[in-house]
Design an enzyme around this catalytic site. Structure first.
Site, PDB file in Angstrom:
ATOM      1  N   ASP A  35      -6.283   6.876  -5.371  1.00 52.27           N
ATOM      2  CA  ASP A  35      -6.668   8.257  -5.062  1.00 52.27           C
ATOM      3  C   ASP A  35      -7.490   8.285  -3.767  1.00 52.27           C
ATOM      4  O   ASP A  35      -7.215   9.072  -2.843  1.00 52.27           O
ATOM      5  CB  ASP A  35      -7.487   8.792  -6.255  1.00 52.27           C
ATOM      6  CG  ASP A  35      -7.650  10.298  -6.276  1.00 52.27           C
ATOM      7  OD1 ASP A  35      -7.033  10.981  -5.429  1.00 52.27           O
ATOM      8  OD2 ASP A  35      -8.403  10.789  -7.139  1.00 52.27           O
TER       9      ASP A  35
ATOM     10  N   ASN B  59      -7.676  12.188 -11.048  1.00 50.69           N
ATOM     11  CA  ASN B  59      -8.406  12.595 -12.267  1.00 50.69           C
ATOM     12  C   ASN B  59      -8.298  14.110 -12.389  1.00 50.69           C
ATOM     13  O   ASN B  59      -7.803  14.780 -11.485  1.00 50.69           O
ATOM     14  CB  ASN B  59      -9.859  12.118 -12.229  1.00 50.69           C
ATOM     15  CG  ASN B  59     -10.602  12.687 -11.037  1.00 50.69           C
ATOM     16  OD1 ASN B  59     -10.790  13.898 -10.921  1.00 50.69           O
ATOM     17  ND2 ASN B  59     -10.997  11.818 -10.110  1.00 50.69           N
TER      18      ASN B  59
ATOM     19  N   GLY C  61      -5.882   0.867 -13.193  1.00 52.72           N
ATOM     20  CA  GLY C  61      -7.089   0.424 -12.497  1.00 52.72           C
ATOM     21  C   GLY C  61      -8.313   0.866 -13.279  1.00 52.72           C
ATOM     22  O   GLY C  61      -8.560   0.393 -14.400  1.00 52.72           O
ATOM     23  N   VAL C  62      -9.044   1.810 -12.697  1.00 51.29           N
ATOM     24  CA  VAL C  62     -10.274   2.331 -13.307  1.00 51.29           C
ATOM     25  C   VAL C  62     -10.043   2.807 -14.748  1.00 51.29           C
ATOM     26  O   VAL C  62     -10.920   2.639 -15.603  1.00 51.29           O
ATOM     27  CB  VAL C  62     -10.793   3.525 -12.460  1.00 51.29           C
ATOM     28  CG1 VAL C  62     -11.992   4.190 -13.105  1.00 51.29           C
ATOM     29  CG2 VAL C  62     -11.131   3.084 -11.052  1.00 51.29           C
TER      30      VAL C  62
ATOM     31  N   SER D 215      -3.016   4.668 -14.225  1.00 46.26           N
ATOM     32  CA  SER D 215      -3.973   4.292 -15.285  1.00 46.26           C
ATOM     33  C   SER D 215      -4.337   2.801 -15.326  1.00 46.26           C
ATOM     34  O   SER D 215      -5.170   2.405 -16.148  1.00 46.26           O
ATOM     35  CB  SER D 215      -3.501   4.713 -16.689  1.00 46.26           C
ATOM     36  OG  SER D 215      -3.629   6.103 -16.879  1.00 46.26           O
TER      37      SER D 215
ATOM     38  N   GLY E 204      -9.935   3.873  -5.870  1.00 45.26           N
ATOM     39  CA  GLY E 204      -8.596   3.310  -6.071  1.00 45.26           C
ATOM     40  C   GLY E 204      -7.546   3.950  -5.184  1.00 45.26           C
ATOM     41  O   GLY E 204      -7.794   4.264  -4.013  1.00 45.26           O
TER      42      GLY E 204
ATOM     43  N   ASP F 283       0.847  -1.197   0.000  1.00 49.87           N
ATOM     44  CA  ASP F 283       0.000   0.000   0.000  1.00 49.87           C
ATOM     45  C   ASP F 283       0.883   1.248   0.000  1.00 49.87           C
ATOM     46  O   ASP F 283       1.632   1.486   0.952  1.00 49.87           O
ATOM     47  CB  ASP F 283      -0.879  -0.059   1.256  1.00 49.87           C
ATOM     48  CG  ASP F 283      -1.789   1.147   1.406  1.00 49.87           C
ATOM     49  OD1 ASP F 283      -1.709   2.088   0.597  1.00 49.87           O
ATOM     50  OD2 ASP F 283      -2.591   1.130   2.364  1.00 49.87           O
TER      51      ASP F 283
HETATM   52  N1  AR6 Z   1      -1.412   1.494  -3.020  1.00 48.35           N
HETATM   53  C1  AR6 Z   1      -0.810   1.242  -4.217  1.00 48.35           C
HETATM   54  N2  AR6 Z   1      -1.497   0.975  -5.333  1.00 48.35           N
HETATM   55  C2  AR6 Z   1      -2.845   0.966  -5.271  1.00 48.35           C
HETATM   56  C3  AR6 Z   1      -3.545   1.231  -4.067  1.00 48.35           C
HETATM   57  C4  AR6 Z   1      -2.773   1.522  -2.914  1.00 48.35           C
HETATM   58  N3  AR6 Z   1      -3.339   1.783  -1.729  1.00 48.35           N
HETATM   59  N4  AR6 Z   1      -4.880   1.148  -4.318  1.00 48.35           N
HETATM   60  C5  AR6 Z   1      -5.011   0.834  -5.631  1.00 48.35           C
HETATM   61  N5  AR6 Z   1      -3.785   0.709  -6.195  1.00 48.35           N
HETATM   62  P1  AR6 Z   1      -6.565   3.349  -9.924  1.00 48.35           P
HETATM   63  P2  AR6 Z   1      -6.291   4.833 -12.465  1.00 48.35           P
HETATM   64  C6  AR6 Z   1      -3.430   0.382  -7.591  1.00 48.35           C
HETATM   65  O1  AR6 Z   1      -7.905   2.844 -10.329  1.00 48.35           O
HETATM   66  O2  AR6 Z   1      -6.471   3.592 -13.236  1.00 48.35           O
HETATM   67  C7  AR6 Z   1      -9.719   7.153  -9.306  1.00 48.35           C
HETATM   68  O3  AR6 Z   1     -11.085   7.159  -9.035  1.00 48.35           O
HETATM   69  C8  AR6 Z   1      -4.458  -0.349  -8.427  1.00 48.35           C
HETATM   70  O4  AR6 Z   1      -4.416  -1.742  -8.142  1.00 48.35           O
HETATM   71  O5  AR6 Z   1      -6.398   3.850  -8.540  1.00 48.35           O
HETATM   72  O6  AR6 Z   1      -5.199   5.786 -12.848  1.00 48.35           O
HETATM   73  C9  AR6 Z   1      -9.185   8.524  -9.695  1.00 48.35           C
HETATM   74  O7  AR6 Z   1      -9.860   9.577  -9.019  1.00 48.35           O
HETATM   75  C10 AR6 Z   1      -3.947  -0.041  -9.833  1.00 48.35           C
HETATM   76  O8  AR6 Z   1      -2.891  -0.937 -10.183  1.00 48.35           O
HETATM   77  O9  AR6 Z   1      -6.092   4.589 -10.883  1.00 48.35           O
HETATM   78  C11 AR6 Z   1      -9.436   8.559 -11.164  1.00 48.35           C
HETATM   79  O10 AR6 Z   1     -10.762   8.963 -11.460  1.00 48.35           O
HETATM   80  C12 AR6 Z   1      -3.329   1.357  -9.698  1.00 48.35           C
HETATM   81  O11 AR6 Z   1      -3.229   1.604  -8.284  1.00 48.35           O
HETATM   82  C13 AR6 Z   1      -9.219   7.145 -11.598  1.00 48.35           C
HETATM   83  O12 AR6 Z   1      -9.481   6.342 -10.449  1.00 48.35           O
HETATM   84  C14 AR6 Z   1      -4.121   2.472 -10.330  1.00 48.35           C
HETATM   85  O13 AR6 Z   1      -5.513   2.200 -10.212  1.00 48.35           O
HETATM   86  C15 AR6 Z   1      -7.786   6.886 -12.006  1.00 48.35           C
HETATM   87  O14 AR6 Z   1      -7.674   5.596 -12.521  1.00 48.35           O
END
Ligand code: AR6
Length: 178
Positions: A33, A23, A124-125, A122, A31, A9
């Site tokens: 964020d 975003n 995740g979501v 990028s 996620g 984490d």
């Molecule tokens: N520590 C490290 N990595 C993490 C954690 C954490 N605590 N939690 C999730 N991840 P995402 P995106 C990983 O969806 O695709 C948000 O709503 C996760 O497994 O967080 O850039 C923003 O506000 C994945 O591999 O970000 C935007 O609207 C990575 O972090 C949107 O999501 C990124 O996943 C951004 O989407």
């Protein structure tokens, strides 16, 4: 210098800067964020809200980065960057994702950041294919390290085993096994 890969984490890391995959509003989300805002406390959202808007509701465009304090996190700064939403790979997604890494490293140098940790921006979501994103992260960081001394520590944070493996193979493909 080597790239470090660490599974866990990102909010727990006592580094100079952690990067947030935000975003364009910079007002939080799910996620990583969401995790960063929860762990940092409400002052983080207040500072983000106070950042200048480029257009109504937009404080940071895709591929750019903004720094804030980190409040209750063990880090000093949060670097908020906005990765591209994956569409079909033909909408400049690779260059925009590369900018997230490169511009974060430029900001790190400017703010005298010695250690920085990146999540898989990028992946995740926003739906970016993991292996392609891992290759871009590895390429940008290795290219940076060829001509810069700082930050001394650059950590790629994998939240799960699949991401860890993607970083492992991207680095091995570039002759930098971890
Ligand atoms: N520590 C490290 N990595 C993490 C954690 C954490 N605590 N939690 C999730 N991840 P995402 P995106 C990983 O969806 O695709 C948000 O709503 C996760 O497994 O967080 O850039 C923003 O506000 C994945 O591999 O970000 C935007 O609207 C990575 O972090 C949107 O999501 C990124 O996943 C951004 O989407």
């Amino acid at each position: 210098m080597k790239i470090e890969v660490w599974q866990g984490d990102i909010t727990t890391l006592a580094v100079d800067a952690i990067v947030n995959a935000a975003n364009e509003s910079l007002l939080g989300g799910g996620g990583v964020d969401g995790a960063i805002h929860r762990a940092a406390g409400p002052q983080l959202l207040a500072e983000c809200r106070a950042l200048a808007e480029i257009r109504p509701g937009i404080r940071c465009t895709t591929g750019e980065v903004r720094a804030t304090a980190a409040y209750q996190l063990p880090a000093r700064y949060v670097f908020h960057t906005v990765g591209p939403v994956w569409q079909d790979g033909q909408r400049d997604e690779p260059a925009l994702l590369a900018n997230c890494y490169w511009k974060s490293l430029q900001l790190a140098e400017k703010l005298d950041v010695q250690s920085i940790a990146f999540p898989a921006i990028s992946c995740g979501v926003f739906g970016y294919p993991l292996h392609q994103a891992a290759q871009i992260a590895a390429t940008e960081i290795l290219t940076w390290q060829r001509s810069h001394q700082q930050p001394r520590r650059i950590i790629l944070v994998a939240y799960n085993a699949a991401t860890f493996k993607a970083y492992q193979s991207a680095l091995a493909a570039q002759g930098q096994p971890i």
